[in-house]
Design a protein around this motif. Structure first.
Motif, PDB file in Angstrom:
ATOM      1  N   UNK A   1      35.829  31.790  45.225  1.00 44.49           N
ATOM      2  CA  UNK A   1      34.838  32.045  44.179  1.00 44.49           C
ATOM      3  C   UNK A   1      35.062  33.428  43.567  1.00 44.49           C
ATOM      4  N   UNK A   2      35.454  34.409  44.387  1.00 44.07           N
ATOM      5  CA  UNK A   2      35.723  35.751  43.871  1.00 44.07           C
ATOM      6  C   UNK A   2      36.883  35.755  42.890  1.00 44.07           C
ATOM      7  N   UNK A   3      37.810  34.834  43.030  1.00 44.44           N
ATOM      8  CA  UNK A   3      38.977  34.793  42.156  1.00 44.44           C
ATOM      9  C   UNK A   3      38.754  33.970  40.877  1.00 44.44           C
ATOM     10  N   UNK A   4      37.646  33.250  40.790  1.00 44.00           N
ATOM     11  CA  UNK A   4      37.433  32.383  39.630  1.00 44.00           C
ATOM     12  C   UNK A   4      37.363  33.154  38.321  1.00 44.00           C
ATOM     13  N   UNK A   5      36.577  34.217  38.255  1.00 38.90           N
ATOM     14  CA  UNK A   5      36.410  34.949  37.000  1.00 38.90           C
ATOM     15  C   UNK A   5      37.724  35.560  36.512  1.00 38.90           C
ATOM     16  N   UNK A   6      38.477  36.282  37.360  1.00 38.26           N
ATOM     17  CA  UNK A   6      39.743  36.828  36.854  1.00 38.26           C
ATOM     18  C   UNK A   6      40.740  35.753  36.424  1.00 38.26           C
ATOM     19  N   UNK A   7      40.784  34.647  37.144  1.00 40.55           N
ATOM     20  CA  UNK A   7      41.719  33.579  36.791  1.00 40.55           C
ATOM     21  C   UNK A   7      41.322  32.939  35.466  1.00 40.55           C
TER      22      UNK A   7
END
Length: 102
Positions: A39-45
Motif C-alpha cells: 500500500x505504501x508503494x501504490x502512490x509513487x507507482x
C-alpha cells in the motif's frame, strides 16, 4: 437528470464506498506487513505511471518529443535538491527550448 450529473453522482458514491471499505473491514486492526508495504508503494507507482504515460504516450505509439526533455530536466533539478518552484521553471524552460529547437 442529465447523464453527466448521473455519472458524477455514481462516481462520487463509488468513491465514498471504496474509501469506507478499508476502515469498515479492518475495524481498527493493523494491515499485515506485506500488505502495508504494498500500500505504501501504490502512490509513487501510480504517479510514475501517470508521468510516463503523459510524457511519452501518443496515439498508440511512443511520442519522444520536447516533453521528455522537460521531464528529464525536472528530474535533474529534483536530484540537485532544487525547490519545487525552481523544478517547475527548469522543466518548463527545457521544454520550451526543446520545442524551439525541434
Amino acid at each position: 437528470m442529465n447523464t453527466v450529473w448521473l455519472v458524477v453522482l455514481v462516481v462520487g458514491v463509488a468513491t465514498v464506498a471504496l474509501k469506507a471499505t478499508g476502515p469498515v473491514l479492518l475495524g481498527g486492526r493493523m494491515l499485515p506487513e506485506a500488505v502495508a508495504g504494498m500500500v505504501e508503494l501504490l502512490a509513487p507507482v501510480l504517479l510514475t505511471a501517470l508521468v510516463v504515460t503523459q510524457t511519452v504516450g501518443g496515439d498508440n505509439e511512443l511520442a519522444l518529443d520536447a516533453r521528455l526533455a522537460g521531464v528529464g530536466a525536472g528530474a535533474v533539478a529534483i536530484a540537485a535538491r532544487a525547490p519545487l518552484p525552481a523544478v517547475v521553471v527548469v522543466a518548463a524552460a527545457a521544454t520550451a527550448v526543446a520545442r524551439a529547437v525541434l
